[in-house]
Scaffold this active site. Structure first.
Site, PDB file in Angstrom:
ATOM      1  N   PRO A  76      -4.860   1.925  18.120  1.00 43.04           N
ATOM      2  CA  PRO A  76      -4.754   1.432  16.737  1.00 43.04           C
ATOM      3  C   PRO A  76      -4.790   2.564  15.698  1.00 43.04           C
ATOM      4  O   PRO A  76      -4.699   2.315  14.519  1.00 43.04           O
ATOM      5  CB  PRO A  76      -5.988   0.522  16.584  1.00 43.04           C
TER       6      PRO A  76
ATOM      7  N   TYR B 130      -9.464   7.620   5.935  1.00 45.97           N
ATOM      8  CA  TYR B 130      -9.743   8.212   7.253  1.00 45.97           C
ATOM      9  C   TYR B 130     -10.780   9.311   7.062  1.00 45.97           C
ATOM     10  O   TYR B 130     -10.535  10.257   6.293  1.00 45.97           O
ATOM     11  CB  TYR B 130      -8.483   8.853   7.840  1.00 45.97           C
TER      12      TYR B 130
ATOM     13  N   LYS C 152       0.515   0.866  14.959  1.00 46.89           N
ATOM     14  CA  LYS C 152       1.912   0.686  15.365  1.00 46.89           C
ATOM     15  C   LYS C 152       2.136  -0.558  16.221  1.00 46.89           C
ATOM     16  O   LYS C 152       3.265  -1.004  16.376  1.00 46.89           O
ATOM     17  CB  LYS C 152       2.373   1.901  16.187  1.00 46.89           C
TER      18      LYS C 152
ATOM     19  N   TYR D 121       4.337   7.782   9.776  1.00 41.51           N
ATOM     20  CA  TYR D 121       3.185   6.914   9.497  1.00 41.51           C
ATOM     21  C   TYR D 121       3.656   5.495   9.187  1.00 41.51           C
ATOM     22  O   TYR D 121       3.096   4.514   9.648  1.00 41.51           O
ATOM     23  CB  TYR D 121       2.417   7.503   8.302  1.00 41.51           C
TER      24      TYR D 121
ATOM     25  N   HIS E 293       0.850  -1.196   0.000  1.00 39.99           N
ATOM     26  CA  HIS E 293       0.000   0.000   0.000  1.00 39.99           C
ATOM     27  C   HIS E 293       0.882   1.241   0.000  1.00 39.99           C
ATOM     28  O   HIS E 293       1.863   1.302   0.733  1.00 39.99           O
ATOM     29  CB  HIS E 293      -0.896   0.010   1.250  1.00 39.99           C
TER      30      HIS E 293
END
Ligand code: APR
Length: 387
Positions: A289, A197, A293, A384, A68
């Site tokens: 979450p 998101y 991580k 990220y 991704h």
């Protein structure tokens, strides 16, 4: 070496030690079928893939994982995409369901003669500060048992026995975020080619592909909401609303296969070593979450601990073990900081945030900065994907 817990942390640690001929046993409370089907995370950072590759544990994810590169933010100001693999350190994510990774790790550990005792509940770790700590268990047949070892690795998660066996002197830093997510696993193909998101006034919604047929969704709900409170129709209608289906297209619907309510909370234990007892993964620190991580930190810590143990047990050099806690805590706190930044970016005010208008104006400014400023985008991409 006794390892508590057969999750990512315990299994990566056990496989690396076994690889170097170090005798270890993994004690796991659940049955094998449960461990190998439990849907958890699935978002592997490039560093995590490198660690797994280094130790011959990445065949499955390299074969079946999906790479991704992009995430998409949807807000009242519109939507924007970040190709994070072209920003920051230029690294992508690998999406590979955790149950598949854990299955690979279990299979490899057993294939090489590793001792993995399912159905064995660890009750306590005694004399962790001594030379020969003792692990008290309830064996699979219900009988009490005891395991003695030179070292014990607490990889049994936030509710495990290791956390309850720590001698005095442990500090638990924690923050309850006042935010609740309904975690959903849907029998439906992903609805977008990116992690999605949605920062909506009604609450956060998240979209994460797991496979070509299964998608993970998160839906912020009121604290205390039972997992079965919402009908499937209400869930999909709310996800569509927050994801802007009216502008960007309806989500692909399907049966909800699994539900769970996640109260977002974070904590960090310090130090992560007590004599012969070491903590790794969720047993060491719980991270929300929001930035995926947890499993990545678990793998990083497992490798650091494995290297420290191998050095000490083969050469007597204790530098790796002596520096284990401080090194892990540096990575943990950086991951916690980014995870909290993401939480503030994606959610409206919670109990401790005071004035809602002020909080939402900050959010809007952060999102605008992320949408328009290259240096902010590089910073985001580096944190990220990184651990
Ligand atoms: N005795 C034996 N086993 C135990 C006990 C106990 N008392 N308590 C917990 N366990 C086992 C659990 O059944 C589980 O299999 O320990 C294991 C802990 O695994 P995880 O919770 O996956 O923890 P960890 O390996 O640290 O991985 C952490 O991975 O699950 C994802 O993103 C999630 O952040 C999390 C990360």
């Amino acid at each position: 070496m006794v390892i508590l817990g057969a999750g990512p942390a315990g299994l990566v640690l056990g496989n690396i030690l076994l690889d170097r001929g170090i005798d270890c046993v993994v004690l796991e409370r659940a049955e094998r079928a449960h461990v190998q089907t439990r849907a958890r995370a699935g978002f592997l950072a490039a560093h995590t893939v490198r660690v797994l590759e280094r130790h011959g544990l990445a065949d499955g994810l390299l074969r079946n994982g999906q790479t991704h590169h992009t995430c998409e933010f949807r807000t009242k100001d519109g939507r924007f995409r970040l190709d994070y693999s072209g920003l920051g350190l230029g690294e992508p994510h690998t999406v590979y369901p955790q149950q598949a990774l854990v299955t690979d790790l279990v299979t490899r550990f057993l294939a090489r003669g590793g001792q993995l005792r399912f159905g064995t509940e660890v009750l306590a770790v005694h004399d962790a500060d001594g030379e020969r700590p003792e692990v008290a268990v309830r064996e699979a047949d219900g009988r009490p048992g005891r395991w003695r070892a030179r070292y014990v690795a607490g990889c049994d998660g936030r509710h495990g026995a290791a956390r309850h066996s720590l001698p005095p002197g442990t500090t638990r830093h924690h923050r309850d975020l006042g935010i609740t997510w309904l975690g959903l696993l849907a029998d439906a193909p992903p609805s977008m080619d990116a992690v999605g998101y949605a920062a909506h006034d009604r609450g956060f919604a998240g979209h994460m592909a797991r496979t070509s047929d299964i998608t993970r969704y998160y839906l912020q709900c009121a604290p205390g909401t039972p997992a079965d409170a919402w009908s499937e129709e209400r869930i999909w209608d709310e996800l569509d609303l927050r994801m802007g289906a009216d502008k960007y297209g309806a989500l692909h619907r399907g049966r909800i296969l699994q539900r769970s309510v996640v109260e977002l909370a974070s904590d960090v234990l310090e130090p992560l070593r007590h004599g012969a007892l070491f903590l790794a993964g969720d047993a060491a620190a719980l991270i929300s979450p929001s930035a995926a991580k947890g499993a990545n930190l678990a793998v990083l810590e497992a490798e650091l601990l494995a290297h420290g143990l191998i050095d000490e047990l083969t050469t007597g050099n204790t530098d790796g073990l002596d520096g284990y806690s401080a090194r892990c805590l540096t990575h943990i706190w950086r991951a916690q900081e980014f995870s909290h930044w993401m939480i503030r970016l994606l959610h409206g005010p919670s109990g401790t945030d005071g004035d809602a208008l002020f909080h939402n104006s900050l959010r809007r400014a952060r999102l605008t900065s992320l949408r328009t400023t290259r240096s902010q985008q590089d910073w985001f991409a580096e944190h990220y994907v990184g651990v």
